[in-house]
Design a protein around this motif. Structure first.
Motif, PDB file in Angstrom:
ATOM      1  N   ILE A 186      25.185 -60.346 -49.743  1.00  0.00           N
ATOM      2  CA  ILE A 186      23.937 -60.421 -50.515  1.00  0.00           C
ATOM      3  C   ILE A 186      22.770 -60.016 -49.622  1.00  0.00           C
ATOM      4  N   GLY A 187      21.993 -59.045 -50.084  1.00  0.00           N
ATOM      5  CA  GLY A 187      20.948 -58.470 -49.249  1.00  0.00           C
ATOM      6  C   GLY A 187      19.668 -59.270 -49.190  1.00  0.00           C
ATOM      7  N   ARG A 188      18.868 -58.951 -48.195  1.00  0.00           N
ATOM      8  CA  ARG A 188      17.534 -59.498 -48.047  1.00  0.00           C
ATOM      9  C   ARG A 188      16.515 -58.466 -48.551  1.00  0.00           C
ATOM     10  N   VAL A 189      15.327 -58.929 -48.916  1.00  0.00           N
ATOM     11  CA  VAL A 189      14.258 -58.004 -49.291  1.00  0.00           C
ATOM     12  C   VAL A 189      13.648 -57.427 -48.015  1.00  0.00           C
ATOM     13  N   ILE A 190      13.647 -56.099 -47.931  1.00  0.00           N
ATOM     14  CA  ILE A 190      13.121 -55.381 -46.770  1.00  0.00           C
ATOM     15  C   ILE A 190      11.972 -54.487 -47.241  1.00  0.00           C
ATOM     16  N   ASP A 191      10.830 -54.587 -46.581  1.00  0.00           N
ATOM     17  CA  ASP A 191       9.661 -53.783 -46.955  1.00  0.00           C
ATOM     18  C   ASP A 191       9.104 -53.136 -45.692  1.00  0.00           C
ATOM     19  N   MET A 192       9.231 -51.823 -45.598  1.00  0.00           N
ATOM     20  CA  MET A 192       8.752 -51.077 -44.427  1.00  0.00           C
ATOM     21  C   MET A 192       7.359 -50.497 -44.643  1.00  0.00           C
ATOM     22  N   ALA A 203      12.317 -45.400 -48.947  1.00  0.00           N
ATOM     23  CA  ALA A 203      11.951 -46.821 -49.014  1.00  0.00           C
ATOM     24  C   ALA A 203      13.182 -47.721 -48.980  1.00  0.00           C
ATOM     25  N   MET A 204      14.269 -47.296 -49.641  1.00  0.00           N
ATOM     26  CA  MET A 204      15.445 -48.158 -49.775  1.00  0.00           C
ATOM     27  C   MET A 204      16.413 -48.072 -48.607  1.00  0.00           C
ATOM     28  N   ALA A 205      16.359 -47.001 -47.835  1.00  0.00           N
ATOM     29  CA  ALA A 205      17.330 -46.793 -46.757  1.00  0.00           C
ATOM     30  C   ALA A 205      17.379 -47.961 -45.764  1.00  0.00           C
ATOM     31  N   PRO A 206      16.237 -48.506 -45.294  1.00  0.00           N
ATOM     32  CA  PRO A 206      16.318 -49.632 -44.354  1.00  0.00           C
ATOM     33  C   PRO A 206      17.001 -50.867 -44.947  1.00  0.00           C
ATOM     34  N   ALA A 207      16.821 -51.119 -46.243  1.00  0.00           N
ATOM     35  CA  ALA A 207      17.494 -52.257 -46.882  1.00  0.00           C
ATOM     36  C   ALA A 207      19.004 -52.032 -46.910  1.00  0.00           C
ATOM     37  N   LEU A 311      12.076 -52.691 -55.618  1.00  0.00           N
ATOM     38  CA  LEU A 311      11.605 -53.772 -56.483  1.00  0.00           C
ATOM     39  C   LEU A 311      10.126 -53.638 -56.835  1.00  0.00           C
ATOM     40  N   LEU A 312       9.688 -52.418 -57.100  1.00  0.00           N
ATOM     41  CA  LEU A 312       8.302 -52.210 -57.509  1.00  0.00           C
ATOM     42  C   LEU A 312       8.172 -52.316 -59.023  1.00  0.00           C
ATOM     43  N   SER A 313       6.947 -52.379 -59.487  1.00  0.00           N
ATOM     44  CA  SER A 313       6.665 -52.332 -60.923  1.00  0.00           C
ATOM     45  C   SER A 313       5.455 -51.432 -61.120  1.00  0.00           C
ATOM     46  N   PRO A 314       5.192 -50.978 -62.346  1.00  0.00           N
ATOM     47  CA  PRO A 314       3.974 -50.191 -62.564  1.00  0.00           C
ATOM     48  C   PRO A 314       2.723 -50.941 -62.112  1.00  0.00           C
ATOM     49  N   MET A 315       2.698 -52.257 -62.316  1.00  0.00           N
ATOM     50  CA  MET A 315       1.533 -53.041 -61.920  1.00  0.00           C
ATOM     51  C   MET A 315       1.391 -53.113 -60.404  1.00  0.00           C
ATOM     52  N   SER A 316       2.508 -53.339 -59.688  1.00  0.00           N
ATOM     53  CA  SER A 316       2.414 -53.422 -58.224  1.00  0.00           C
ATOM     54  C   SER A 316       1.949 -52.090 -57.643  1.00  0.00           C
ATOM     55  N   PHE A 317       2.393 -50.966 -58.226  1.00  0.00           N
ATOM     56  CA  PHE A 317       1.951 -49.654 -57.755  1.00  0.00           C
ATOM     57  C   PHE A 317       0.459 -49.464 -58.007  1.00  0.00           C
ATOM     58  N   GLN A 318      -0.011 -49.851 -59.186  1.00  0.00           N
ATOM     59  CA  GLN A 318      -1.428 -49.701 -59.507  1.00  0.00           C
ATOM     60  C   GLN A 318      -2.306 -50.578 -58.618  1.00  0.00           C
ATOM     61  N   GLN A 319      -1.744 -51.694 -58.155  1.00  0.00           N
ATOM     62  CA  GLN A 319      -2.491 -52.573 -57.259  1.00  0.00           C
ATOM     63  C   GLN A 319      -2.295 -52.206 -55.787  1.00  0.00           C
ATOM     64  N   LYS A 320      -1.688 -51.011 -55.567  1.00  0.00           N
ATOM     65  CA  LYS A 320      -1.527 -50.425 -54.229  1.00  0.00           C
ATOM     66  C   LYS A 320      -0.674 -51.283 -53.298  1.00  0.00           C
ATOM     67  N   GLU A 321       0.306 -51.957 -53.890  1.00  0.00           N
ATOM     68  CA  GLU A 321       1.278 -52.704 -53.085  1.00  0.00           C
ATOM     69  C   GLU A 321       2.312 -51.736 -52.501  1.00  0.00           C
ATOM     70  N   SER A 322       2.900 -52.124 -51.381  1.00  0.00           N
ATOM     71  CA  SER A 322       4.033 -51.370 -50.840  1.00  0.00           C
ATOM     72  C   SER A 322       5.285 -51.693 -51.659  1.00  0.00           C
ATOM     73  N   ILE A 323       6.412 -51.040 -51.329  1.00  0.00           N
ATOM     74  CA  ILE A 323       7.621 -51.143 -52.152  1.00  0.00           C
ATOM     75  C   ILE A 323       8.666 -52.003 -51.441  1.00  0.00           C
ATOM     76  N   PRO A 324       8.870 -53.255 -51.887  1.00  0.00           N
ATOM     77  CA  PRO A 324       9.959 -54.066 -51.333  1.00  0.00           C
ATOM     78  C   PRO A 324      11.296 -53.595 -51.878  1.00  0.00           C
ATOM     79  N   CYS A 325      12.315 -53.602 -51.034  1.00  0.00           N
ATOM     80  CA  CYS A 325      13.622 -53.080 -51.437  1.00  0.00           C
ATOM     81  C   CYS A 325      14.740 -54.045 -51.077  1.00  0.00           C
ATOM     82  N   ILE A 326      15.889 -53.874 -51.729  1.00  0.00           N
ATOM     83  CA  ILE A 326      17.036 -54.753 -51.503  1.00  0.00           C
ATOM     84  C   ILE A 326      18.319 -53.964 -51.677  1.00  0.00           C
ATOM     85  N   ALA A 327      19.393 -54.452 -51.071  1.00  0.00           N
ATOM     86  CA  ALA A 327      20.704 -53.820 -51.238  1.00  0.00           C
ATOM     87  C   ALA A 327      21.784 -54.907 -51.217  1.00  0.00           C
TER      88      ALA A 327
END
Length: 334
Positions: A186-192, A203-207, A311-327
């Motif tokens: 089970i993966g962890r959330v990784i955000d680079m 974005a997803m490769a490090p996860a 694990l982004l959403s349209p709202m997180s992108f509009q709020q200029k958040e980075s992209i958390p990822c998981i694997a």
């Protein structure tokens, strides 16, 4: 049984006794067309919305997997299902049709192996005899939600990927024959800190790398244990990055066994594929169709599937958040 920090080992080795892959017209032109149970010539599937079309993909995948297992829907104790659409609407509405106890999941494009991990867990722990996993994506529905409607005709960079129109399902059972689910990491959330929604592979490769390393560390294995190690939908860009990162971390996976579902599913000369396939359905149809078919034919004995999700959403992108990822990684053996 928990082994190491984040890996479940399934002592009973639940069997995948039935699986299905349903696709659309673009998938019918790809590399893996022969591994689909049903391919549609129209992305609408006779429905009046793309979301309803995706729901129908899921319903057909579930029905096909159950039928191939020689069972009825009444034999299924639990359904684990997910997709990319707001409030996982296609999954919930197809669960309404199936009418069995239901867990709705959202792990973005990692949902297929998240669902397979949880279904195997409940079967291995004897909380169910049969559990069904079903995951889907639809190109036009996803474009409308996350980017621009297809009709807008926006241009995309070469790092972008094509969302698969498809649904994959697998019926996991405590009895019967078929490929066995032996472990899940089970993966962890990784955000680079990456913010470009048109470059999901990077974005997803490090996860993916984090989960692969955890899998081999927890189980004390080396890559040679597997015939195939595949990521879910890093595409050509993310797959190269993952390979470079693994080498830098001292885990050298031979090129002949290390691949990616997003690279495999389409032909390189298919128009507008760009960096490859993506979406929940990408890993689902490639694993539950192509790879399980190869295992049943005796071509493969052990595979490790690492489904990756942004694990982004349209709202997180509009709020200029980075992209958390998981694997999430699942080991399947026969």
């Amino acid at each position: 049984m928990l082994k190491g920090h984040q890996t479940w080992v399934f002592e009973s080795k639940p069997a995948i006794i039935g699986s299905a892959a349903i696709g659309g017209p673009f998938e019918a032109k790809g590399n893996l067309a022969a591994d689909f149970d049903l391919l549609h010539g129209d992305i609408w599937l006779g429905q009046d919305s793309f979301e309803k079309a995706e729901q129908k993909l899921q319903e057909q995948a579930c029905e096909t997997a159950i039928k191939k297992a020689n069972m009825k829907k009444e034999d299924v104790q639990f359904l684990f299902s997910g997709d990319l659409i707001n409030q996982i609407r296609p999954s919930s509405f197809s669960a309404r049709t199936l009418s069995v106890p239901y867990f709705g999941l959202y792990g973005a494009c990692s949902t297929s192996m998240e669902g397979l991990s949880l279904a195997s867990l409940v079967v291995d722990s004897q909380f169910a005899q049969n559990a069904l996993v079903c995951v889907s994506s639809h190109n036009a529905a996803s474009e409308k939600q996350f980017r621009y409607p297809t009709e807008y005709g926006s241009q995309k960079p070469p790092t972008a990927q094509w969302t698969v129109t498809g649904a994959g399902a697998a019926l996991v059972s405590s009895k019967g024959d078929g490929p066995r689910v032996t472990a899940a990491t089970i993966g962890r959330v990784i955000d680079m800190g990456l913010t470009d929604p048109f470059n999901m592979g990077s974005a997803m490769a490090p996860a993916a790398v984090d989960t692969i390393e955890a899998h081999f560390r927890d189980l004390g294995r080396d890559p040679g244990y597997y015939d195939v190690i595949t990521t879910g939908d890093l595409g050509r860009v993310g797959h190269r990055i993952a390979g470079d990162l693994l080498q830098k971390h001292g885990l050298d996976i031979p090129e002949e066994i290390f691949t990616d579902c997003g690279v495999l599913i389409y032909k390189q000369d298919q128009p507008i594929v760009m960096a490859g396939g993506s979406g929940c359905g990408c890993c689902a149809v490639t694993t539950f169709g192509h790879f399980l078919n190869r295992m049943r034919k005796g071509e493969l004995r052990r595979i490790l599937v690492i489904a990756t999700g942004a694990l982004l959403s349209p709202m997180s992108f509009q709020q200029k958040e980075s992209i958390p990822c998981i694997a999430h990684a699942v080991s399947i053996e026969i």
